[in-house]
Design an enzyme around this catalytic site. Structure first.
Site, mmCIF file in Angstrom:
data_model
loop_
_atom_site.group_PDB
_atom_site.id
_atom_site.type_symbol
_atom_site.label_atom_id
_atom_site.label_comp_id
_atom_site.label_asym_id
_atom_site.label_seq_id
_atom_site.Cartn_x
_atom_site.Cartn_y
_atom_site.Cartn_z
ATOM 1 N N ILE A 1 0.909 -1.100 0.209
ATOM 2 C CA ILE A 1 -0.041 -0.047 -0.125
ATOM 3 C C ILE A 1 0.866 1.311 0.107
ATOM 4 O O ILE A 1 1.818 1.292 0.811
ATOM 5 C CB ILE A 1 -0.983 -0.117 1.230
ATOM 6 C CG1 ILE A 1 -1.718 -1.237 0.992
ATOM 7 C CG2 ILE A 1 -1.503 1.122 1.229
ATOM 8 C CD1 ILE A 1 -3.157 -1.242 1.469
ATOM 9 N N GLY A 2 0.922 2.012 -0.946
ATOM 10 C CA GLY A 2 1.518 3.263 -1.264
ATOM 11 C C GLY A 2 1.182 4.156 -0.205
ATOM 12 O O GLY A 2 0.084 4.210 0.445
ATOM 13 N N SER B 1 5.681 -0.978 -0.907
ATOM 14 C CA SER B 1 4.922 -0.663 -2.417
ATOM 15 C C SER B 1 6.245 0.382 -3.142
ATOM 16 O O SER B 1 6.875 1.080 -2.615
ATOM 17 C CB SER B 1 3.812 0.521 -2.153
ATOM 18 O OG SER B 1 3.652 1.354 -3.428
ATOM 19 N N TYR C 1 5.703 -1.176 -9.426
ATOM 20 C CA TYR C 1 5.036 -0.673 -10.543
ATOM 21 C C TYR C 1 5.902 -0.583 -11.632
ATOM 22 O O TYR C 1 6.909 -0.054 -11.529
ATOM 23 C CB TYR C 1 4.546 0.725 -10.190
ATOM 24 C CG TYR C 1 3.133 0.647 -9.395
ATOM 25 C CD1 TYR C 1 1.807 -0.041 -10.006
ATOM 26 C CD2 TYR C 1 2.815 1.234 -8.139
ATOM 27 C CE1 TYR C 1 0.811 -0.385 -9.367
ATOM 28 C CE2 TYR C 1 1.512 0.879 -7.674
ATOM 29 C CZ TYR C 1 0.670 0.343 -8.084
ATOM 30 O OH TYR C 1 -0.613 0.209 -7.477
ATOM 31 N N THR D 1 2.624 -5.544 -10.033
ATOM 32 C CA THR D 1 1.217 -5.302 -9.997
ATOM 33 C C THR D 1 0.694 -4.829 -11.427
ATOM 34 O O THR D 1 1.364 -3.972 -11.884
ATOM 35 C CB THR D 1 0.742 -4.089 -8.904
ATOM 36 O OG1 THR D 1 1.195 -4.424 -7.819
ATOM 37 C CG2 THR D 1 -0.626 -3.707 -9.077
ATOM 38 N N ARG E 1 -11.975 7.384 -10.108
ATOM 39 C CA ARG E 1 -12.083 7.153 -8.650
ATOM 40 C C ARG E 1 -12.995 8.568 -8.228
ATOM 41 O O ARG E 1 -12.620 9.634 -7.853
ATOM 42 C CB ARG E 1 -10.952 7.078 -7.800
ATOM 43 C CG ARG E 1 -10.119 5.695 -8.199
ATOM 44 C CD ARG E 1 -9.066 5.418 -7.367
ATOM 45 N NE ARG E 1 -8.208 4.325 -7.670
ATOM 46 C CZ ARG E 1 -6.975 4.019 -7.210
ATOM 47 N NH1 ARG E 1 -6.203 4.705 -6.507
ATOM 48 N NH2 ARG E 1 -6.455 2.812 -7.743
ATOM 49 N N LYS F 1 0.446 -9.623 -9.458
ATOM 50 C CA LYS F 1 -0.497 -9.246 -8.734
ATOM 51 C C LYS F 1 -1.781 -8.679 -9.558
ATOM 52 O O LYS F 1 -1.207 -7.828 -10.306
ATOM 53 C CB LYS F 1 -0.021 -8.334 -7.719
ATOM 54 C CG LYS F 1 -1.214 -7.698 -6.729
ATOM 55 C CD LYS F 1 -0.555 -6.946 -5.592
ATOM 56 C CE LYS F 1 -1.738 -6.329 -4.545
ATOM 57 N NZ LYS F 1 -2.101 -5.011 -5.211
ATOM 58 N N HIS G 1 -7.402 -5.500 -6.528
ATOM 59 C CA HIS G 1 -6.936 -4.208 -6.174
ATOM 60 C C HIS G 1 -7.866 -3.282 -5.069
ATOM 61 O O HIS G 1 -8.009 -2.120 -5.198
ATOM 62 C CB HIS G 1 -6.590 -3.123 -7.257
ATOM 63 C CG HIS G 1 -5.551 -2.212 -7.095
ATOM 64 N ND1 HIS G 1 -3.995 -2.536 -7.539
ATOM 65 C CD2 HIS G 1 -5.278 -1.001 -6.539
ATOM 66 C CE1 HIS G 1 -3.312 -1.389 -7.199
ATOM 67 N NE2 HIS G 1 -4.080 -0.344 -6.359
ATOM 68 N N ASP H 1 -6.054 -11.444 -2.206
ATOM 69 C CA ASP H 1 -6.655 -10.069 -1.402
ATOM 70 C C ASP H 1 -7.541 -9.591 -1.873
ATOM 71 O O ASP H 1 -8.086 -10.183 -3.034
ATOM 72 C CB ASP H 1 -5.096 -9.204 -1.043
ATOM 73 C CG ASP H 1 -4.820 -8.265 -2.372
ATOM 74 O OD1 ASP H 1 -5.712 -8.009 -3.279
ATOM 75 O OD2 ASP H 1 -3.816 -7.763 -2.548
ATOM 76 N N ARG I 1 -6.610 -2.664 3.569
ATOM 77 C CA ARG I 1 -6.975 -1.550 4.268
ATOM 78 C C ARG I 1 -7.009 -1.661 5.928
ATOM 79 O O ARG I 1 -6.659 -0.887 6.576
ATOM 80 C CB ARG I 1 -8.171 -1.237 3.846
ATOM 81 C CG ARG I 1 -8.345 -0.565 2.339
ATOM 82 C CD ARG I 1 -9.798 -0.160 1.956
ATOM 83 N NE ARG I 1 -10.060 0.399 0.504
ATOM 84 C CZ ARG I 1 -10.207 -0.114 -0.457
ATOM 85 N NH1 ARG I 1 -10.504 -1.591 -0.501
ATOM 86 N NH2 ARG I 1 -10.462 0.434 -1.579
HETATM 87 C C1 LIG Z 1 -4.627 3.434 -0.329
HETATM 88 C C2 LIG Z 1 -4.276 2.288 -1.139
HETATM 89 C C3 LIG Z 1 -3.056 2.187 -1.903
HETATM 90 C C4 LIG Z 1 -2.585 1.244 -2.372
HETATM 91 N N1 LIG Z 1 -1.188 0.992 -3.089
HETATM 92 C C5 LIG Z 1 -0.866 -0.058 -3.698
HETATM 93 C C6 LIG Z 1 0.190 -0.052 -4.402
HETATM 94 O O1 LIG Z 1 1.035 0.892 -4.255
HETATM 95 N N2 LIG Z 1 0.529 -1.194 -4.982
HETATM 96 C C7 LIG Z 1 -0.154 -2.149 -5.279
HETATM 97 O O2 LIG Z 1 0.260 -3.154 -5.816
HETATM 98 N N3 LIG Z 1 -1.380 -2.302 -4.478
HETATM 99 C C8 LIG Z 1 -1.818 -1.225 -4.148
HETATM 100 N N4 LIG Z 1 -3.097 -1.071 -3.195
HETATM 101 C C9 LIG Z 1 -3.885 -2.349 -3.360
HETATM 102 C C10 LIG Z 1 -3.413 -3.270 -2.204
HETATM 103 O O3 LIG Z 1 -2.206 -4.044 -2.332
HETATM 104 C C11 LIG Z 1 -4.480 -4.431 -1.948
HETATM 105 O O4 LIG Z 1 -4.561 -5.009 -3.302
HETATM 106 C C12 LIG Z 1 -5.853 -3.904 -1.637
HETATM 107 O O5 LIG Z 1 -5.994 -3.162 -0.508
HETATM 108 C C13 LIG Z 1 -6.861 -5.189 -1.259
HETATM 109 O O6 LIG Z 1 -7.985 -4.890 -0.955
HETATM 110 P P1 LIG Z 1 -8.570 -4.523 0.664
HETATM 111 O O7 LIG Z 1 -7.759 -3.662 1.179
HETATM 112 O O8 LIG Z 1 -10.045 -4.074 0.169
HETATM 113 O O9 LIG Z 1 -8.581 -5.916 1.154
HETATM 114 C C14 LIG Z 1 -3.503 -0.240 -2.578
HETATM 115 C C15 LIG Z 1 -4.863 -0.184 -1.793
HETATM 116 C C16 LIG Z 1 -5.028 1.019 -1.334
HETATM 117 C C17 LIG Z 1 -6.324 0.971 -0.292
HETATM 118 C C1 LIG Z 2 -1.966 4.258 -7.982
HETATM 119 C C2 LIG Z 2 -1.023 3.760 -7.236
HETATM 120 C C3 LIG Z 2 0.265 4.629 -7.205
HETATM 121 C C4 LIG Z 2 -1.598 3.692 -5.656
HETATM 122 C C5 LIG Z 2 -2.452 2.398 -5.750
HETATM 123 O O1 LIG Z 2 -2.253 1.388 -6.088
HETATM 124 C C6 LIG Z 2 -3.743 2.760 -5.320
HETATM 125 O O2 LIG Z 2 -4.194 3.984 -5.023
HETATM 126 O O3 LIG Z 2 -4.573 1.698 -5.338
#
Ligand SMILES: Cc1cc2nc3c(=O)[nH]c(=O)nc-3n(C[C@H](O)[C@H](O)[C@H](O)COP(=O)(O)O)c2cc1C
Ligand SMILES: CC(C)CC(=O)C(=O)O
Length: 389
Positions: A100-101, A128, A152, A178, A187, A260, A284, A315, A339
């Site tokens: 999670i970034g 991330s 990424y 990913t 969004r 992923k 995602h 996930d 989350r």
């Molecule tokens: C705020 C946010 C940022 C995320 N950033 C990334 C990321 O940088 N790289 C990535 O592969 N997935 C990212 N994800 C997706 C998560 O890795 C994961 O797939 C997702 O949170 C799973 O869903 P859940 O949180 O509803 O269980 C992000 C998700 C959130 C909520």
């Molecule tokens: C777009 C990405 C850099 C961050 C991400 O994966 C997300 O916000 O879901």
């Protein structure tokens, strides 16, 4: 004897009797609302939000909740062992923290606090590419603990090569690539609030500190930060990539590679053909394709398509211990938690993330035991029925 994660419940009861109650609730589904109350709309909206009208995120929960466990009795669950072998690593439980970034929008200690929590609980931390803390600093905070790097896959080959080298040099052992984010989705929650972390310079730490990224700028980052942000937005992902491009990653990464964002069985077969080691069945968290298949509906189809030819992780929608049980019964080797740990971080830093991990695994341990299983390895589709709730 393996660790009994369920013991955490008595720790909470006993502490509670002496007046020490956990600072966060033990029902993890309550954390989002508490975080919203604490932090206000912008950053929490970014974390909680999803693509389009939110239907995929809702479907993720419905697909897990619509599968019900059928417990078995009298099966000796006194000694339990939650450990799992995942991609050649012995994990104490079938869990990792999802990549999670931009975590500094939730807590000043950001990825460092989350990574320390993961290390303390011996759960792999997946860092991330879009972290708010550079790769090297997160590694320093983790000692020898298990860490994986999420890529990424940038347009610029040299940036990708540099990221892989930095991750390797910092002890990251598994590469998670990913694929579901070649473009940022529609969004509405973020659009309506005009809130995107990158435009505030959050999530760009690995890029701005990277010599290969800097080589693509006409002026240094500090002289023209806006131009640097726009350069990042234009190059961090690449909608032009296709399956043969994976050969580049295989050549530049010695350890396991996991793709992923796989939800179609044919893509999972292509991952096998490309010599990948694993897939994460994920949409995602509903943040990319509005109206897409729920992750838990995709999981058994993918698991069946690949058999034991690669490792299947999962996930998107995991909130409770019984969700972990269901994901494993549907064919996942381990789950990534998204989350909920971010809300734990927002509410109580490293301690909050540890609380979330311990609650989830305690509940999973109890669900496993109360359903007649002593190890995750004995779970299968026969432990579930589909039933509307
Ligand atoms: C705020 C946010 C940022 C995320 N950033 C990334 C990321 O940088 N790289 C990535 O592969 N997935 C990212 N994800 C997706 C998560 O890795 C994961 O797939 C997702 O949170 C799973 O869903 P859940 O949180 O509803 O269980 C992000 C998700 C959130 C909520
Ligand atoms: C777009 C990405 C850099 C961050 C991400 O994966 C997300 O916000 O879901």
């Amino acid at each position: 004897m393996a660790k009994h994660w369920a013991d955490f419940q008595y720790e909470i009861y006993l502490n509670g009797m002496t007046g020490t109650v956990p600072r966060l609730p033990t029902d993890l589904t309550r954390l989002e609302e508490l975080t919203e109350q604490r932090l206000g709309p912008g950053p929490v909206g970014y974390v909680a939000g999803s693509a389009g009208d939110g239907s995929t995120a809702r479907a993720n929960r419905a697909a897990l909740q619509g599968r019900r466990i059928v417990p078995r009795m009298l099966r000796d669950v006194q000694e339990r062992d939650l450990s799992a072998e995942v991609l050649g690593r012995a994990l104490p439980a079938p869990l990792a923290l999802a990549p999670i970034g931009v975590l500094s929008i939730m807590h000043p200690e950001a990825e460092t606090a989350a990574a320390r929590a993961a290390a303390a609980q011996e759960v792999p931390f997946v860092l991330s590419s879009a972290s708010s803390t550079p790769i090297e600093r997160v590694a320093e905070a983790m000692g020898d603990a298990e860490r994986w790097f999420q890529l990424y896959w940038a347009k610029d080959r040299e940036v990708t090569r540099s990221f892989l080298n930095r991750a390797k040099a910092s002890g990251f052992s598994v590469l998670v690539v990913t694929l579901d984010t070649p473009l940022l989705a529609w969004r509405p929650r973020d659009l309506d609030q005009a809130y995107l972390p990158f435009l505030h310079g959050v999530g760009t730490a690995n890029y701005f500190s990277d010599p290969a990224f800097q080589a693509g700028l006409t002026k240094p980052v500090h002289e023209d930060p806006n131009a640097a942000v726009l350069h990042f937005v234009g190059m961090f992902a690449d909608p032009g990539k296709t399956w043969p491009d994976l050969a580049f990653l295989r050549e530049n990464w010695d350890g396991p590679i996991v793709l992923k964002g796989i939800v179609h069985p044919d893509d999972a077969r292509l991952a096998v053909d490309a010599g990948m080691d694993g897939v994460v069945v994920s949409n995602h968290g509903g943040r990319q394709v509005a109206g897409s298949i729920a992750a838990a509906d995709a999981l058994p189809r993918v698991a069946e398509a690949v058999g034991d030819r690669l490792t299947v992780l999962f996930d998107s929608g995991v909130r409770t211990g019984d969700d972990v049980f269901k994901a494993l019964a549907l064919g996942a080797r381990a789950v990534l938690l998204g989350r909920p740990y971010v809300y734990g971080l927002a509410l109580d830093g490293q301690a909050g993330v540890e609380h979330v991990i311990r609650c989830l695994l305690a509940e999973f341990d109890l669900t496993l035991a109360l359903s007649g299983h002593a190890t995750p390895g004995s779970l299968g589709p026969a432990d579930l029925v589909e039933q509307s709730v």
